[in-house]
Design an enzyme around this catalytic site. Structure first.
Site, PDB file in Angstrom:
ATOM      1  N   CYS A  44      29.396  28.722 -22.363  1.00 26.19           N
ATOM      2  CA  CYS A  44      28.892  27.716 -23.298  1.00 26.19           C
ATOM      3  C   CYS A  44      27.465  27.330 -22.929  1.00 26.19           C
ATOM      4  CB  CYS A  44      29.758  26.469 -23.286  1.00 26.19           C
ATOM      5  SG  CYS A  44      29.006  25.174 -24.295  1.00 26.19           S
TER       6      CYS A  44
ATOM      7  N   THR B  85      27.173  32.957 -27.695  1.00 26.68           N
ATOM      8  CA  THR B  85      25.922  32.772 -28.444  1.00 26.68           C
ATOM      9  C   THR B  85      24.680  32.897 -27.563  1.00 26.68           C
ATOM     10  OG1 THR B  85      26.197  30.414 -28.083  1.00 26.68           O
ATOM     11  CG2 THR B  85      26.964  31.289 -30.193  1.00 26.68           C
TER      12      THR B  85
ATOM     13  N   GLY C 244      32.800  34.499 -36.613  1.00 22.80           N
ATOM     14  CA  GLY C 244      32.366  33.119 -36.393  1.00 22.80           C
ATOM     15  C   GLY C 244      31.623  32.557 -37.575  1.00 22.80           C
TER      16      GLY C 244
HETATM   17  C1  DHB Z   1      29.220  25.457 -28.020  1.00 20.27           C
HETATM   18  C2  DHB Z   1      30.002  26.200 -27.181  1.00 20.27           C
HETATM   19  C3  DHB Z   1      29.816  27.561 -27.116  1.00 20.27           C
HETATM   20  O1  DHB Z   1      30.562  28.359 -26.298  1.00 20.27           O
HETATM   21  C4  DHB Z   1      28.834  28.155 -27.889  1.00 20.27           C
HETATM   22  O2  DHB Z   1      28.648  29.470 -27.818  1.00 20.27           O
HETATM   23  C5  DHB Z   1      28.043  27.415 -28.713  1.00 20.27           C
HETATM   24  C6  DHB Z   1      28.248  26.052 -28.773  1.00 20.27           C
HETATM   25  C7  DHB Z   1      29.328  23.996 -28.079  1.00 20.27           C
HETATM   26  O3  DHB Z   1      30.433  23.434 -28.132  1.00 20.27           O
HETATM   27  O4  DHB Z   1      28.291  23.349 -28.080  1.00 20.27           O
END
Ligand code: DHB
Length: 304
Positions: A132, A194, A266
């Site tokens: 994340c 991401t 997604g």
């Molecule tokens: C969030 C978490 C993720 O794993 C990601 O790829 C993008 C955003 C989040 O909760 O902010």
């Protein structure tokens, strides 16, 4: 039900088809029954559940950009205990395996959450969100090789559920982190989360997102993730779940040819909520038209 055999295995978990949502990109599964029923999907994947309760990041949390979107939601979560006590039962009634994405601030968080989920038969698999970009130390689990090993090995040691290592694309060589995941006992890898990115408002002359930076998803990242799936297929033996920019069945086929066993959708769910069911149908039709009996006949076929 299908014209061909499109089932796939992720460790001991069998999915009737290879299509599932990306964590966080399709929520409130129970309420979406009026669009399609969840049993059409190979699995559902919940938004990451944090070990402890978290509020998430200040808004704005999402912004549309060229060929995709950037989000920085910050994993708002009621915590793993509340999830198990009050959310899991309803998800388990949807006639498709439930993959629980877990997140944490230190290796012990992941291990503790996995321990709590072990032995619960409503859990189909655990996806470890090692990547994340939006919580303090979130990214480092998939870029620091020592930490990555500690998390995956630790989770492996406390659960018999299949475990999936969701890796970050924000690294120099994703083959390395995929191999470490495999060596530490992961049953599969998700390639990939991401990309760290940002957008600036030219009137306000300031970043748009409350958290300044966020994770880029959508068609913009597909060719990059395609390259990574192709590379990882040559580096590990465990199944690859491809994630990044899939908007139609052709994209999913491309990833399978690169070596993916399953795919996650997604960003496209926000544009067309029927994308995932269309991808399932399209994969089945493609295989049928090519005279293939199963998905195994094309997996990795693009490799020279
Ligand atoms: C969030 C978490 C993720 O794993 C990601 O790829 C993008 C955003 C989040 O909760 O902010």
């Amino acid at each position: 039900m299908y014209k061909t055999d499109i089932h796939v295995n992720i460790g001991s978990l069998t999915l009737k088809n290879p299509v599932m949502p990306a964590s966080g990109a399709y929520g409130y599964y129970e309420d979406n029954a009026n669009v399609f029923t969840m049993d059409k999907l190979g699995a559902i994947v919940v938004k990451s559940v944090h070990r402890e309760k978290r509020e998430g990041n200040p808004g704005p949390r999402i912004v549309e950009v060229e060929a995709g979107m950037i989000n920085s939601v910050g994993i708002p979560s009621g915590g793993i205990e509340k999830f198990i006590d009050s959310e899991l039962d309803a998800l388990a009634k949807l006639n498709t395996p439930v993959i629980i994405s877990i997140s944490g601030g230190c290796p012990e968080d992941f291990i503790e959450s996995a321990k709590m989920l072990d032995g619960i038969d409503k859990v189909g698999a655990i996806e470890i969100n090692l990547s994340c970009p939006n919580v303090g130390s979130g990214l480092q689990f998939a870029s620091d090789e020592v930490l990555l090993g500690r998390v995956v090995q630790g989770v492996r040691s406390v659960t018999k559920h299949p475990i999936i290592s969701k890796l970050s694309p924000n690294v120099t060589d994703i083959r390395k982190t995929a191999s470490i995941s495999e060596d530490c006992g992961a049953d599969a890898v998700t390639i990939a989360n991401t990309f760290i990115s940002m957008k600036i408002d030219i009137d306000k002359q300031k970043p748009v997102l409350g958290n300044i930076m966020g994770g880029l998803s959508g068609p913009a990242i597909k060719p990059i993730n395609m390259r990574m799936v192709y590379q990882v297929w040559e580096a590990v033996k465990i199944p690859i779940i491809a994630c990044g920019g899939i908007t139609c069945w052709q994209d999913a086929i491309e990833y399978i040819l690169a070596g993916a066993s399953a795919v996650q959708v997604g960003c496209a769910n926000f544009v067309n909520p029927l994308t995932m069911v269309e991808v399932v149908e399209g994969i089945d039709n493609y295989l049928h038209e090519k005279g293939c009996r199963s998905i195994d006949e094309i997996r990795g076929a693009a490799h020279l």
